[in-house]
Structures are given as C-alpha cells and as structure tokens.
Design an enzyme around this catalytic site. Structure first.
Site, PDB file in Angstrom:
ATOM      1  N   LYS A 125       0.840  -1.208   0.000  1.00 21.94           N
ATOM      2  CA  LYS A 125       0.000   0.000   0.000  1.00 21.94           C
ATOM      3  C   LYS A 125       0.873   1.257   0.000  1.00 21.94           C
ATOM      4  CE  LYS A 125      -3.788  -2.469   2.154  1.00 21.94           C
ATOM      5  NZ  LYS A 125      -4.588  -2.794   3.348  1.00 21.94           N
ATOM      6  N   GLN A 174      -4.505  -1.458   9.480  1.00 20.28           N
ATOM      7  CA  GLN A 174      -4.391  -2.800   8.913  1.00 20.28           C
ATOM      8  C   GLN A 174      -4.981  -3.822   9.893  1.00 20.28           C
ATOM      9  OE1 GLN A 174      -3.441  -3.396   5.766  1.00 20.28           O
ATOM     10  NE2 GLN A 174      -3.897  -5.555   6.033  1.00 20.28           N
ATOM     11  N   ASP A 219     -10.963   3.115   4.182  1.00 16.06           N
ATOM     12  CA  ASP A 219     -11.165   1.672   4.114  1.00 16.06           C
ATOM     13  C   ASP A 219     -12.654   1.317   4.183  1.00 16.06           C
ATOM     14  OD1 ASP A 219      -9.370  -0.363   3.655  1.00 16.06           O
ATOM     15  OD2 ASP A 219      -8.495  -0.286   5.667  1.00 16.06           O
TER      16      ASP A 219
HETATM   17  N1  GUN Z   1      -6.905  -6.871   6.335  1.00 19.06           N
HETATM   18  C1  GUN Z   1      -7.294  -7.673   5.329  1.00 19.06           C
HETATM   19  N2  GUN Z   1      -7.807  -6.937   4.320  1.00 19.06           N
HETATM   20  C2  GUN Z   1      -7.741  -5.655   4.702  1.00 19.06           C
HETATM   21  C3  GUN Z   1      -8.112  -4.435   4.079  1.00 19.06           C
HETATM   22  O1  GUN Z   1      -8.617  -4.364   2.949  1.00 19.06           O
HETATM   23  N3  GUN Z   1      -7.875  -3.319   4.805  1.00 19.06           N
HETATM   24  C4  GUN Z   1      -7.328  -3.364   6.041  1.00 19.06           C
HETATM   25  N4  GUN Z   1      -7.174  -2.222   6.677  1.00 19.06           N
HETATM   26  N5  GUN Z   1      -6.981  -4.471   6.641  1.00 19.06           N
HETATM   27  C5  GUN Z   1      -7.182  -5.616   5.970  1.00 19.06           C
END
Ligand code: GUN
Length: 286
Positions: free
Chosen positions: A51, A95, A118
């Site tokens: 990311k 995350q 998110d």
């Molecule tokens: N953990 C697994 N998928 C995701 C996601 O799309 N965003 C975040 N923040 N954590 C995750």
C-alpha cells in the site's frame, strides 16, 4: 473463457491517478494517507508495504505508523485520535487484524468517517447498505470496478458470495444488492454450499481455503471472482478456486495473482484521492 485482468486495469487506474494527483497537488492540497500497522504478522506487513509503495507510485504521501504487537489499546487510540485531528491527513487505514487485546470496533470507530478510506466505520457501512454515497471497502469496490470494466452487469443476476466478513463479504453484498443482483451470502455455517454456488450466475469467494470451489460446484458459463489469497507450502500463490478445472466451465474468471488483489490497492488509492477532494471542498466552504 475470458480472464478478468485486474493487474492491467489497476495499472491503468494508477496511470490516471498519477495525473489526477499531480493536478490536485497544484491546487495546494497534498493527498496523504496514514497507514497503521500493529505487530509483525508477515501477511499484514506485506500488505502495508504494498500500500505504501502504491501511494509512492501515484504521488500520494503515506505516513506509516508501525507499532509493537503489545501496544496498549489506549495508546493506539491516542495515536489514531492524533492522526484524525491532523488536518494534513486525508485518510487513515488500520491494517487488520489487530491483536486480540485490542477492541477492533472501538479502534475503527475512532477514525472519523471522512477519513475512513477503508470504509470500515459503521457510518460508512450503514450508508453503503442504504445505497447512499459512502467510502466502500477497497476489495469489494475493486470487484465492482473490475466487472464494470468488462461491461458485466449483475442486475437481475443470482450472486453467491462465500465469506461474510465486514471487510469483504458484507460490503460486497451491499454493493451488488444496490446494483440489482439477488444475493446469497454463504459462510462457515452454510449447510449446502453447492446448492448456492450451482444456482449462481456469479460466484464470489474469499475465505482463504485453496480449492474450495471446484468445477462441479458451479454452473456452465458462470462468472467466478476469486478473492482468496493463499500461499501454498511450495510458495505458490493461489486463490480459493480450483482455477484449472473451474476456468474450463466459467465464461469469466479472475486469476490469482493478478485479479482482485491489484484492484484492492487501486481502489484504496482512489478512495484516498476522493477524501482529499472532499477536504478541498470543505476548505472552500469554510
Ligand atoms: N486486512 C485484510 N484486508 C484488509 C483491508 O482491505 N484493509 C485493512 N485495513 N486491513 C485488511
């Protein structure tokens, strides 16, 4: 059978974003994403690194906060509140999963909905369900954008979603329902998975079980979206679909890797730019 090529589409979205972010920066606002990682889970570390690198590629500034596994909930809350107050930050991504001693719901609600790129805050989840403009979680949004780019409409179609998480299955169900599909959301307690998948025009699966979906579980001509990412013991990356057999029966199918994964990152970048645009509009009004 046509491959739904998320890698190529994500690359073209990123290319457009480079220009958009560049032009946007000229207006005085630098789109900025804060990424919070707690602990050192290898998969989470890899996602966060991907990311951060993606932000770099398109010119979005990223601020990564890497915290120790045993960070206290209060301390984490304070860090998020500070990021939330920071007027130079457009988006905050935490995350998941967080360690067991931390109340994930409490932490996610500490992010104001305007910065919730998110789409995990209940405010955005509720708006999404109601079909009102909201930040949608990146993976389901990526799936919808991928289908759209191949002119695939889910309107009037039967869709089976396997996996009922707040991150993928539930928001994907909301987006597809709003797009006119009939949805079955299947999960660990679903008694007869094949009953649902066999009747589906579109099968979406993301549960982390390699080979869960076999050819005899889908109907001829189905559209198959594989959201699973699993690393086998030999190091190969595979999804939840037995690609070899299912691809012979499907009309459209996503590969793993190169399908939904890259679209998730592209959608996160799009959401972050949207948050920055919203900030600009708010600044202009005040
Ligand atoms: N953990 C697994 N998928 C995701 C996601 O799309 N965003 C975040 N923040 N954590 C995750």
């Amino acid at each position: 059978m046509t491959l739904l090529d998320g890698k190529t589409l994500a690359a073209s979205i990123e290319k457009e974003l480079i220009d958009e972010v560049h032009h946007f920066k000229v207006s005085g606002i630098i789109p900025t994403l804060a990424v919070v990682l707690v602990g050192e889970d290898p998969a989470s570390c890899a996602y966060v690194n991907m990311k951060v690198k993606a932000c770099d590629r398109v010119g979005i500034v990223s601020i990564a906060k890497r915290l120790s596994e045993d960070v206290a909930e209060d301390e984490l809350l304070k860090i998020i509140q500070d990021l939330d107050k920071d007027e130079n930050i457009d988006g905050i991504l935490i995350q998941l999963p967080l360690p067991g001693h931390i109340d994930t719901k409490k932490i996610l609600e500490a992010v104001s909905y305007q910065k919730d790129v998110d789409g995990f805050h209940p405010f955005n989840a509720g708006r999404l369900l109601a079909g009102i403009q909201a930040f949608a979680p990146a993976t389901p949004l990526g799936v919808m954008n991928l289908l759209k780019s191949y002119d695939i409409s889910v309107r009037g179609k039967n869709v089976a979603i396997i996996g009922a998480s707040n991150i993928v299955g539930k928001p994907l169900a909301s987006l597809m329902l709003n797009a006119g599909a009939t949805i079955s959301v299947c999960h660990i307690l679903t008694q007869d998975l094949t009953f649902f998948t066999k009747n589906a025009d579109v099968v979406c699966v993301g549960v982390g079980k390699p080979g869960l979906i076999q050819a005899d579980m889908i109907k001829e001509g189905a559209i198959v979206i594989d959201i699973g990412i699993n690393r086998l013991e030999n190091g190969t990356l595979v999804g939840d679909v037995d690609f070899e057999s299912v691809s012979k029966k499907a009309t459209f199918i996503t590969p793993v890797p190169g399908g939904v994964g890259p679209m998730t990152i592209a959608s996160l970048l799009q959401n972050t730019l949207l948050a920055a645009k919203n900030r600009k509009l708010k600044d202009q009004k005040s």
